[in-house]
Motif scaffolding. Structure first.
Motif, short mmCIF file in Angstrom:
data_model
loop_
_atom_site.label_atom_id
_atom_site.label_comp_id
_atom_site.label_asym_id
_atom_site.label_seq_id
_atom_site.Cartn_x
_atom_site.Cartn_y
_atom_site.Cartn_z
N GLN A 207 15.00 -5.30 1.02
CA GLN A 207 14.10 -5.57 -0.11
C GLN A 207 12.72 -5.02 0.21
O GLN A 207 11.79 -5.76 0.50
CB GLN A 207 14.03 -7.08 -0.38
CG GLN A 207 15.36 -7.70 -0.78
CD GLN A 207 15.26 -9.20 -0.94
OE1 GLN A 207 14.86 -9.92 -0.04
NE2 GLN A 207 15.64 -9.69 -2.12
N PRO A 208 12.57 -3.69 0.16
CA PRO A 208 11.30 -3.08 0.57
C PRO A 208 10.11 -3.46 -0.31
O PRO A 208 8.97 -3.30 0.11
CB PRO A 208 11.59 -1.57 0.47
CG PRO A 208 12.73 -1.47 -0.50
CD PRO A 208 13.56 -2.69 -0.27
N GLY A 209 10.36 -3.99 -1.50
CA GLY A 209 9.26 -4.34 -2.38
C GLY A 209 8.78 -5.77 -2.22
O GLY A 209 7.81 -6.16 -2.88
N THR A 210 9.41 -6.53 -1.32
CA THR A 210 9.04 -7.93 -1.20
C THR A 210 8.72 -8.38 0.21
O THR A 210 8.21 -9.49 0.40
CB THR A 210 10.16 -8.84 -1.73
OG1 THR A 210 11.35 -8.63 -0.94
CG2 THR A 210 10.46 -8.55 -3.19
N GLY A 211 8.99 -7.57 1.23
CA GLY A 211 8.76 -8.06 2.58
C GLY A 211 8.54 -6.95 3.59
O GLY A 211 8.84 -5.78 3.35
N ALA A 212 7.98 -7.35 4.74
CA ALA A 212 7.73 -6.42 5.83
C ALA A 212 7.82 -7.19 7.15
O ALA A 212 7.69 -8.42 7.18
CB ALA A 212 6.37 -5.73 5.69
N ILE A 213 7.99 -6.44 8.23
CA ILE A 213 8.13 -7.02 9.56
C ILE A 213 7.39 -6.15 10.56
O ILE A 213 7.26 -4.93 10.37
CB ILE A 213 9.63 -7.13 9.94
CG1 ILE A 213 9.83 -7.91 11.23
CG2 ILE A 213 10.27 -5.76 10.03
CD1 ILE A 213 11.29 -8.22 11.52
N ASP A 214 6.86 -6.77 11.61
CA ASP A 214 6.11 -5.99 12.60
C ASP A 214 7.07 -5.17 13.44
O ASP A 214 8.28 -5.44 13.47
CB ASP A 214 5.26 -6.91 13.47
CG ASP A 214 6.04 -7.47 14.64
OD1 ASP A 214 5.87 -6.97 15.76
OD2 ASP A 214 6.84 -8.40 14.42
N PRO A 215 6.60 -4.15 14.15
CA PRO A 215 7.50 -3.26 14.90
C PRO A 215 8.29 -3.95 16.01
O PRO A 215 9.30 -3.42 16.46
CB PRO A 215 6.54 -2.21 15.49
CG PRO A 215 5.37 -2.20 14.58
CD PRO A 215 5.22 -3.62 14.13
#
Length: 309
Positions: A207-215
């Motif tokens: 879900q690239p439009g709703t969330g992100a995560i650190d490397p």
């Protein structure tokens, strides 16, 4: 690479006995230097091996989202609010039996409340008697805003547990203080994701439009259904049926070891303006090192450290 699509961050009732001391903080020994994650954090970051002879009392550390709150989340945020001209007061409620000495009175709740000059926004330090938990962690700060100073109801609220980096919460409050209308969003949800991806975080594969995560896959930020008890004045939250789509709000959390518990968690009501959440996200994901004297036990071996002297 697949990321986790959600976090279990459900609040649960908690009634801690007032006056219970916080657990003793974990401090760094200074006798070891952990492996670096993700390369250089900042062009001016002076990292290098530490020796017992150079054991400092403070470190410049990174990444910020794993650095904890240095054991002074209240002081750091309260200093920021004082600098903005907010007024602070302590609210204590208790119970006293007839003929009971004042020193034996049972304190039922003690809250430090900070109020902005226009009375449209306020921040409460509720850790001494927190109303609920996020991700099994007690709420430490609750930040709220309203549009009408005559109304006792908040338009929205945001919640932060201990170990949230104080710098991120302070930047959120500075952005809130600078707003004439604390309920008006100055952009869409992309502002939040753009803020973290600009610092190297990765968008969620599913879900690239709703969330992100650190490397390092330890910290997350996601927009979706918020846990119960998150206060919001959106009328749709009051009339929504069981089969209706839930109102979406932002959540952020750090889970250094999957399944081993959260380091910190934050939840923003659906009506919190996206640009304010973006200010928090931008500061949280910043690559600039932060000063710490107390390091979280769960992440100390994942932090870059350099003597502060």
């Amino acid at each position: 690479m697949r990321t986790r699509s959600s976090v279990i961050c459900h609040p649960r009732p908690a009634y801690n006995r007032p006056g219970t001391p916080d657990p003793a903080p974990h401090t760094a020994s200074g006798n070891e230097y952990p492996d670096a994650f993700g390369g250089t954090l900042h062009p001016d970051f002076p990292f290098g091996p530490l020796t017992p002879a150079s054991d400092p009392s403070a470190y410049w550390v990174g990444p910020r989202h794993l650095a904890g709150d240095d054991g002074r989340l209240y002081d750091a945020v309260a200093d920021t609010l004082a600098g903005l001209g907010w007024t602070s007061l302590t609210i204590v409620r208790g119970r006293q039996e007839p003929d009971e000495a004042p020193e034996d009175r049972q304190v039922l709740r003690s809250t430090v409340l900070h109020i902005s000059p226009d009375s449209l926004r306020w921040a409460q330090w509720v850790l001494p008697d927190e109303p609920f938990h996020l991700g099994n962690l007690p709420i430490a700060w609750q930040v709220s805003a309203r549009t009408d100073p005559s109304s006792p109801l908040a338009q929205w609220s945001a919640y932060f547990t201990p170990e949230v980096p104080a710098e991120a919460l302070a930047d959120f409050l500075v952005a809130l203080d600078a707003r004439d209308q604390p309920d008006l969003s100055l952009g869409g949800p992309e502002l939040v994701l753009d803020a973290v991806t600009a610092h190297g975080w990765l968008r969620d594969v599913d879900q690239p439009g709703t969330g992100a995560i650190d490397p390092t896959f330890a910290s997350h930020i996601r927009r979706g259904e918020v846990p119960p008890l998150i206060q919001d004045a959106d009328p749709r939250a009051l009339v929504a049926q069981a089969d209706d789509a839930a109102l979406a709000g932002w959540q952020a959390w750090a889970e250094p070891v999957p399944g081993a518990g959260y380091l910190w968690a934050a939840s923003f009501g659906p009506s919190v303006p996206h640009d304010l959440v973006a200010a928090f996200a931008d500061s949280l994901s910043s690559s600039a090192p932060v000063l710490r004297r107390v390091l979280p036990e769960s992440t100390r071996d994942r932090l870059l450290r350099a003597p502060a002297s």
